[in-house]
Write a protein that holds these residues in place. Sequence first.
Motif, PDB file in Angstrom:
ATOM      1  N   ALA A 144       0.837  -1.241  -0.141  1.00 19.61           N
ATOM      2  CA  ALA A 144      -0.036  -0.082   0.001  1.00 19.61           C
ATOM      3  C   ALA A 144       0.778   1.352  -0.151  1.00 19.61           C
ATOM      4  O   ALA A 144       0.451   2.189  -0.719  1.00 19.61           O
ATOM      5  CB  ALA A 144      -1.031   0.031   1.191  1.00 19.61           C
ATOM      6  N   LEU A 145       2.037   1.116   0.729  1.00 16.68           N
ATOM      7  CA  LEU A 145       2.936   2.463   0.615  1.00 16.68           C
ATOM      8  C   LEU A 145       3.561   2.613  -0.549  1.00 16.68           C
ATOM      9  O   LEU A 145       3.400   3.785  -0.874  1.00 16.68           O
ATOM     10  CB  LEU A 145       4.057   2.037   1.828  1.00 16.68           C
ATOM     11  N   TYR A 146       4.049   1.447  -1.396  1.00 20.83           N
ATOM     12  CA  TYR A 146       4.658   1.688  -2.568  1.00 20.83           C
ATOM     13  C   TYR A 146       3.204   2.447  -3.397  1.00 20.83           C
ATOM     14  O   TYR A 146       4.012   3.212  -4.357  1.00 20.83           O
ATOM     15  CB  TYR A 146       5.004   0.202  -3.126  1.00 20.83           C
ATOM     16  N   THR A 147       2.321   1.934  -3.626  1.00 22.91           N
ATOM     17  CA  THR A 147       1.246   2.565  -4.359  1.00 22.91           C
ATOM     18  C   THR A 147       1.085   3.797  -4.126  1.00 22.91           C
ATOM     19  O   THR A 147       0.980   4.621  -4.986  1.00 22.91           O
ATOM     20  CB  THR A 147      -0.170   1.586  -4.046  1.00 22.91           C
ATOM     21  N   ALA A 148       0.743   4.201  -2.718  1.00 22.24           N
ATOM     22  CA  ALA A 148       0.720   5.662  -2.438  1.00 22.24           C
ATOM     23  C   ALA A 148       1.863   6.673  -3.104  1.00 22.24           C
ATOM     24  O   ALA A 148       1.504   7.699  -3.453  1.00 22.24           O
ATOM     25  CB  ALA A 148       0.723   5.924  -1.108  1.00 22.24           C
ATOM     26  N   LEU A 149       2.902   6.232  -2.699  1.00 21.51           N
ATOM     27  CA  LEU A 149       4.213   6.925  -3.421  1.00 21.51           C
ATOM     28  C   LEU A 149       4.334   7.142  -4.941  1.00 21.51           C
ATOM     29  O   LEU A 149       4.453   8.136  -5.454  1.00 21.51           O
ATOM     30  CB  LEU A 149       5.416   6.166  -2.749  1.00 21.51           C
ATOM     31  N   ASP A 150       3.725   5.747  -5.612  1.00 16.63           N
ATOM     32  CA  ASP A 150       3.719   5.774  -6.891  1.00 16.63           C
ATOM     33  C   ASP A 150       2.990   6.559  -7.627  1.00 16.63           C
ATOM     34  O   ASP A 150       3.083   7.147  -8.591  1.00 16.63           O
ATOM     35  CB  ASP A 150       3.933   4.232  -7.352  1.00 16.63           C
ATOM     36  N   GLN A 151       1.726   6.660  -6.738  1.00 15.88           N
ATOM     37  CA  GLN A 151       0.493   7.522  -7.553  1.00 15.88           C
ATOM     38  C   GLN A 151       0.512   8.727  -7.090  1.00 15.88           C
ATOM     39  O   GLN A 151      -0.386   9.568  -7.314  1.00 15.88           O
ATOM     40  CB  GLN A 151      -0.572   6.622  -7.275  1.00 15.88           C
ATOM     41  N   GLY A 152       1.381   9.314  -6.138  1.00 19.02           N
ATOM     42  CA  GLY A 152       1.400  10.646  -5.417  1.00 19.02           C
ATOM     43  C   GLY A 152       0.356  10.829  -4.521  1.00 19.02           C
ATOM     44  O   GLY A 152      -0.422  11.889  -4.706  1.00 19.02           O
ATOM     45  N   LYS A 153      -0.112   9.883  -3.720  1.00 17.56           N
ATOM     46  CA  LYS A 153      -1.259  10.013  -2.949  1.00 17.56           C
ATOM     47  C   LYS A 153      -0.913  10.786  -1.246  1.00 17.56           C
ATOM     48  O   LYS A 153       0.306  10.925  -1.159  1.00 17.56           O
ATOM     49  CB  LYS A 153      -1.827   8.531  -2.691  1.00 17.56           C
ATOM     50  N   ILE A 154      -1.820  10.973  -0.810  1.00 13.64           N
ATOM     51  CA  ILE A 154      -1.859  11.571   0.718  1.00 13.64           C
ATOM     52  C   ILE A 154      -2.190  10.193   1.329  1.00 13.64           C
ATOM     53  O   ILE A 154      -3.289   9.832   1.513  1.00 13.64           O
ATOM     54  CB  ILE A 154      -2.618  12.412   1.133  1.00 13.64           C
ATOM     55  N   GLY A 155      -1.137   9.356   1.634  1.00 10.69           N
ATOM     56  CA  GLY A 155      -1.536   8.193   2.541  1.00 10.69           C
ATOM     57  C   GLY A 155      -1.731   8.326   4.159  1.00 10.69           C
ATOM     58  O   GLY A 155      -0.848   8.962   4.885  1.00 10.69           O
ATOM     59  N   ILE A 156      -2.738   7.869   4.616  1.00 14.56           N
ATOM     60  CA  ILE A 156      -2.968   7.684   5.952  1.00 14.56           C
ATOM     61  C   ILE A 156      -2.922   6.102   6.585  1.00 14.56           C
ATOM     62  O   ILE A 156      -3.632   5.489   6.082  1.00 14.56           O
ATOM     63  CB  ILE A 156      -4.475   8.162   6.356  1.00 14.56           C
ATOM     64  N   PHE A 157      -1.759   6.034   7.146  1.00 15.33           N
ATOM     65  CA  PHE A 157      -1.369   4.576   7.404  1.00 15.33           C
ATOM     66  C   PHE A 157      -1.436   4.255   8.944  1.00 15.33           C
ATOM     67  O   PHE A 157      -0.743   5.110   9.629  1.00 15.33           O
ATOM     68  CB  PHE A 157       0.198   4.408   6.818  1.00 15.33           C
ATOM     69  N   GLU A 158      -2.155   3.434   9.428  1.00 13.56           N
ATOM     70  CA  GLU A 158      -2.471   3.036  10.954  1.00 13.56           C
ATOM     71  C   GLU A 158      -1.889   1.775  11.092  1.00 13.56           C
ATOM     72  O   GLU A 158      -2.508   0.618  10.220  1.00 13.56           O
ATOM     73  CB  GLU A 158      -4.024   3.324  11.299  1.00 13.56           C
ATOM     74  N   SER A 159      -0.949   1.632  11.756  1.00  6.45           N
ATOM     75  CA  SER A 159      -0.491   0.200  12.129  1.00  6.45           C
ATOM     76  C   SER A 159      -0.150   0.147  13.714  1.00  6.45           C
ATOM     77  O   SER A 159       0.788   1.072  13.911  1.00  6.45           O
ATOM     78  CB  SER A 159       1.015  -0.133  11.304  1.00  6.45           C
ATOM     79  N   PRO A 160      -0.623  -0.811  14.350  1.00  6.81           N
ATOM     80  CA  PRO A 160      -0.499  -0.621  15.778  1.00  6.81           C
ATOM     81  C   PRO A 160       0.987  -0.688  16.212  1.00  6.81           C
ATOM     82  O   PRO A 160       1.589  -1.445  15.555  1.00  6.81           O
ATOM     83  CB  PRO A 160      -1.289  -1.843  16.353  1.00  6.81           C
ATOM     84  N   THR A 161       1.553  -0.227  17.293  1.00 10.28           N
ATOM     85  CA  THR A 161       2.759  -0.306  17.703  1.00 10.28           C
ATOM     86  C   THR A 161       3.149  -1.770  18.327  1.00 10.28           C
ATOM     87  O   THR A 161       2.356  -2.524  18.734  1.00 10.28           O
ATOM     88  CB  THR A 161       2.991   0.548  19.120  1.00 10.28           C
ATOM     89  N   GLY A 162       4.100  -2.357  17.763  1.00 17.46           N
ATOM     90  CA  GLY A 162       4.706  -3.643  17.626  1.00 17.46           C
ATOM     91  C   GLY A 162       4.561  -4.395  16.419  1.00 17.46           C
ATOM     92  O   GLY A 162       4.838  -5.801  16.652  1.00 17.46           O
ATOM     93  N   THR A 163       3.769  -4.001  15.490  1.00 20.84           N
ATOM     94  CA  THR A 163       3.986  -4.710  14.445  1.00 20.84           C
ATOM     95  C   THR A 163       4.986  -4.417  13.312  1.00 20.84           C
ATOM     96  O   THR A 163       4.712  -4.532  12.254  1.00 20.84           O
ATOM     97  CB  THR A 163       2.490  -4.285  13.800  1.00 20.84           C
ATOM     98  N   GLY A 164       5.791  -3.513  13.727  1.00 18.94           N
ATOM     99  CA  GLY A 164       6.899  -3.271  13.069  1.00 18.94           C
ATOM    100  C   GLY A 164       6.618  -2.120  11.790  1.00 18.94           C
ATOM    101  O   GLY A 164       7.225  -2.178  10.856  1.00 18.94           O
ATOM    102  N   LYS A 165       5.954  -1.406  12.375  1.00 20.48           N
ATOM    103  CA  LYS A 165       5.567  -0.102  11.320  1.00 20.48           C
ATOM    104  C   LYS A 165       6.997   0.489  10.751  1.00 20.48           C
ATOM    105  O   LYS A 165       6.890   0.834   9.677  1.00 20.48           O
ATOM    106  CB  LYS A 165       4.650   0.861  12.043  1.00 20.48           C
TER     107      LYS A 165
END
Length: 886
Positions: free
Chosen positions: A24-45
């Motif tokens: 999802a991060l790669y897609t957001a960067l490649d398409q020039g998006k504003i990404g909102i990423f939620e990943s709990p602490t402890g998941t290797g964010k």
Amino acid sequence: MESKSGRFPFPFQPYPIQESFMEALYTALDQGKIGIFESPTGTGKSLSLICGALTWLRDQEEEKKREAARLLDKPEEGDAVKEENSNSQLSEPDWVSEFVQKKAERDMVNKLKDEELKRKKREERLEMIRHNAQLRYDMKRKANEDDEAVKLLQLSREEGESESHDPEEERLIVAEYESDDEATPKSRLCDDDDDEDLEEDHVTKIYYCSRTHSQLAQFVHEVQKSPYGDSVHLVNLGSRQNLCINPEVIRLRNVQMMNDRCLEMQKNKHEKREKAPDLEPKRRRGDAKATCAFSGFENLMAMRDEVLVKVRDVEQLLQHGRETHTCPYYSTRMAIPAAQVVVLPYQSLLHASTRKASGIKLKDQIVIIDEAHNLTDTISAIHSTEISGAQLCRAHSQLSQYCERYRSRLKAKNLMYIKQILFVLEGLVRTLGGKVGQNPNTQSCQTGSELLTINDFLFKAQVDNINLFKVQKYFEKSMISRKLCGFVEKYEGSGVQTHSKNKENRRIEGLGRFLQTLQNKPTDVLEQQVAVEDNPIMASPMMLVESFLFALTNANKDGRVVIQRQACLAQSSVKFLLLNAAVHFAQIVQECRAVIIAGGTMQPVADFKEQLLFSAGVTEDRILEFSCGHVIPPENILPIILCAGPSGQQLEFTFQTRDTPQMMEETGRILSNLCNIVPGGVVCFFPSYEYEKRILGHWESTGVLQRLQSKKKIFQEPKKASQVEQVLTDYSKCIQRCSNAGSGQTGALLFSVVGGKMSEGINFSDDLGRCIVMVGMPYPNIKSPELQEKMAYLDKHMPHVSGKSPGKALVEGLCMKAVNQSIGRAIRHSGDYACIALCDHRYARSGTLQKLPQWIRSSTHTHTTFGPAFASVRRFFLEKRQRPPL
């Protein structure tokens, strides 16, 4: 090792949610998006951000190289071909457009050739340094002082004009200011065109920012351990407080004084090189100007390359700087253009003036904002500013004396603007009920507070006829605040408390010409604000005045001014409050190719999007949302909502009910029961320091604390931040000792406060946080005038969703953000487990439940009576105790 897809290099086999995150991060960067990423602490964010973003950057650079090679290998059309094309097209109407198109293609090829040549030279130089350790120490300063002087002069771009005036006086006088539309004052400041010619091109890069230096250090360590650790060009930015190695500057401690002293040394060194030996006047004894021995040009260039070839955290930068006697602060800023990753505190990125001062350019770059759950509030805090009556009077007095002393040498335009600033200062003091020219400590005021719109405040101060935009431009171009600071240091002598009483060290003004290209604005605005928060004695408060006047140029609807009158004028203040954070975030989302906003919990996302993104002009189709669960199995977490206590008392910690003896005693019974069955550590969060003090006092008088102490040793969050580490160490040792003893106390109980020192950035993993107890709901003070204005602003300018007031949604959002941060202190890795007890029946409301993180919400059980809840907690820990270790 790479992930199963083979797309993302990873130091180990990633979790499925990490692979999804990186995709999802790669897609957001490649398409020039504003990404909102939620990943709990402890998941290797952090590792997912690193490997996903750097994989995209690697692919992007390889694609650029392929495209450049294709265009450069393309056979050029000779003159004959061009002539043939021209002859065949002369009679056609579009021959001009074809000629322009071919010229544009040739220009593009030439530009690509230049870029490719620069890239190859840079990579060859860095590769040579990487594989030749001896070279790192062979790159010494040139012995010929004349050659170094030439380089310094080129960097500073100052016209070395010989003046008959005293140079000490000359450097204090503002440059001739001829026109408001002029790009820069003549012969004093850098020309923008020259900047473009001399400045190195910025490669495509990722700006990674987080809240604190410790979080940034953790990120850098993750990069070092990642598959990209040996190849990425990363630079770690920090303030002078973090990166200065000059003992004379370090010992000052105060941020503003450190900035001033550093810049003075750079100025002195430049002037020393600029003067010809035969023209230099003989100095009296003790007249020597101090210069910085760590800022030699060649040494800075060498360390700049060193910074790029090896990933270093701040401590490693300091160590390397000391070993090579080179300034890490300036060398890291010189490394920004060639860096692929720039790590910095996000205040430095969110403030436009600070970005410019640091040499940060966001055009078509990537920005990753981590730990962004309070992003809106942080932007508002950065752009809000406060100034006291004492500071206003002091600024007026200093500027008046400056104007009087140099009146005959100041041009008409300068005098006009200085008089306008003095007039504005008089008006600001008048709003507090005082007068300039008199001692602010002896002027009494009628106490009270007043909240006004920007326009109403300007009318009240009677300065609405002043064009503050032109005044602000004058501040920036003339650097009058810096000049005034030098004037104060020179002429107030011991009357100003500075870092030293001797004559030499009072000359703090310094313009920093030597490194002007690195820092157009000599003092970091945010560092000034931090200095104010630490309550230093300021040599000159004009920089605060400048910041406050700049704030008043915001749109009338976007801010408010609070007038706070105390018993005396000196203690009274005027404060600007920014209501619309989006107005300052808009430039970032418009300039950047993509912006990633990441956090352990970003709930409530709807409010975040409405207040920050949509208001900044971001459309829904440009937003990409990603949210993942936790890496732990569902049976490893037990979130429960307690609606009632052991005696049947309904739990509702409102302002009206929470102070009753019944409610406080019921809370004590809940904790006593939990401490009887929970192993290890229990962390209990109260909604405020005031309530913590009140309830602990009641428990002590009724014997509750003694009962708790029999099962768990009690610790309390310290008032001083410097004591946090020691309390955590003692807390951890106690839990470990109890687990080994096997009798008596079963662990420790830590009392903390939501939004306090323990509620964010602290790791209560494993036995340190087997149970998190949330007492009540930490709603902010609804009577606060600042919050009321923010609510009114949102109600007026934001759409109502499902009939709900945006102002009310703001209050609920602030409450649940605080809750989510606190309960996120537990469950820090895949094998961890914990119970989360939310003590208030209001948590069971559907709207409130939806604001909990998804991975907690899906496992949450609501208990209307205490018995079944207690049984579930006992069963949960019994099963975990019986389960064989992994």
